[in-house]
Each structure stands twice: as structure tokens, then as C-alpha cells.
Motif scaffolding. Structure first.
Motif, PDB file in Angstrom:
ATOM      1  N   ILE A 100      -0.285  -0.225  -8.139  1.00 19.43           N
ATOM      2  CA  ILE A 100      -1.664  -0.480  -8.540  1.00 19.43           C
ATOM      3  C   ILE A 100      -2.547  -0.408  -7.301  1.00 19.43           C
ATOM      4  N   CYS A 101      -2.151  -1.099  -6.254  1.00 21.81           N
ATOM      5  CA  CYS A 101      -2.867  -1.059  -4.978  1.00 21.81           C
ATOM      6  C   CYS A 101      -2.042  -0.192  -4.029  1.00 21.81           C
ATOM      7  N   THR A 102      -2.474   1.051  -3.887  1.00 19.53           N
ATOM      8  CA  THR A 102      -1.703   1.965  -3.049  1.00 19.53           C
ATOM      9  C   THR A 102      -1.861   1.653  -1.562  1.00 19.53           C
ATOM     10  N   CYS A 103      -2.986   1.072  -1.178  1.00 22.23           N
ATOM     11  CA  CYS A 103      -3.191   0.744   0.237  1.00 22.23           C
ATOM     12  C   CYS A 103      -2.153  -0.250   0.744  1.00 22.23           C
ATOM     13  N   LEU A 104      -1.845  -1.241  -0.088  1.00 25.67           N
ATOM     14  CA  LEU A 104      -0.896  -2.281   0.304  1.00 25.67           C
ATOM     15  C   LEU A 104       0.426  -2.186  -0.441  1.00 25.67           C
ATOM     16  N   ALA A 112      -4.275  -7.637  -3.270  1.00 23.10           N
ATOM     17  CA  ALA A 112      -4.747  -6.335  -3.751  1.00 23.10           C
ATOM     18  C   ALA A 112      -6.248  -6.256  -3.491  1.00 23.10           C
ATOM     19  N   GLY A 113      -6.696  -5.099  -3.089  1.00 27.63           N
ATOM     20  CA  GLY A 113      -8.113  -4.906  -2.819  1.00 27.63           C
ATOM     21  C   GLY A 113      -8.519  -5.220  -1.399  1.00 27.63           C
ATOM     22  N   HIS A 160     -10.713  -1.235   0.182  1.00 26.84           N
ATOM     23  CA  HIS A 160     -11.433  -2.449  -0.238  1.00 26.84           C
ATOM     24  C   HIS A 160     -11.567  -2.554  -1.752  1.00 26.84           C
ATOM     25  N   GLY A 161     -10.542  -2.145  -2.473  1.00 23.66           N
ATOM     26  CA  GLY A 161     -10.508  -2.305  -3.922  1.00 23.66           C
ATOM     27  C   GLY A 161     -11.115  -1.181  -4.731  1.00 23.66           C
TER      28      GLY A 161
END
Length: 81
Positions: free
Chosen positions: A20-24, A51-52, A57-58
Motif C-alpha cells: 500500500i505504501c511503496t515508499c516504506l 504509512a504516508g 508524503h502519502g
């Protein structure tokens, strides 16, 4: 396990590997577990899972979190039209 009759991947496997959160690298399973354990808003989910808070930043995950909250009955679904 793979359902060879239906040729479908079980939801539990998809949840584990869908980010869902690819950054983290936060999985759909993590978000769903957080909701099941009481998170009922986007802010709750973000606070608990972080997440975000990655590079975007989401911008990429907030909509996905909203959808999951709607699917779990925590937020009203947007009416069509």
C-alpha cells in the motif's frame, strides 16, 4: 496456496505481498491488521504504521488507505454520481 481450479491467488497471499505504501514497503496485510485492531481513520492508520511518511508524503498511499477503510466499513463509501 494457489487455487489451481480457479487459477486465483488467495487474498491472504495478495495482502501479504501487495504494498500500500511503496515508499516504506508497508503491505496491505499490515494496513488491514491495523484497521482490524481499531484504527478507524486515515490518521490512525498513518500514525500506527508510518504509512504516508515516506518520500511521497502519502500522495500514493492515502487513497489506498481510504479504500481499505471503506471496505472494512470504517468510512462511508463515496456515492456514485
Amino acid at each position: 496456496y494457489m487455487d489451481y481450479q480457479e487459477n486465483k491467488i488467495p487474498v491472504s497471499v495478495l495482502d501479504k505481498y501487495t504494498k500500500i505504501c511503496t515508499c516504506l514497503s508497508i503491505s496491505r496485510k499490515t494496513i488491514k491488521d491495523t484497521i482490524a485492531n481499531g484504527a478507524s481513520t486515515v490518521a490512525d492508520v498513518k500514525k500506527i504504521t508510518r504509512a504516508g511518511s515516506g518520500a511521497c508524503h502519502g500522495k500514493n498511499c492515502t487513497v489506498k488507505i481510504v479504500r481499505l477503510l471503506q471496505e472494512e466499513g470504517k468510512l462511508p463509501s463515496k456515492p456514485n454520481g
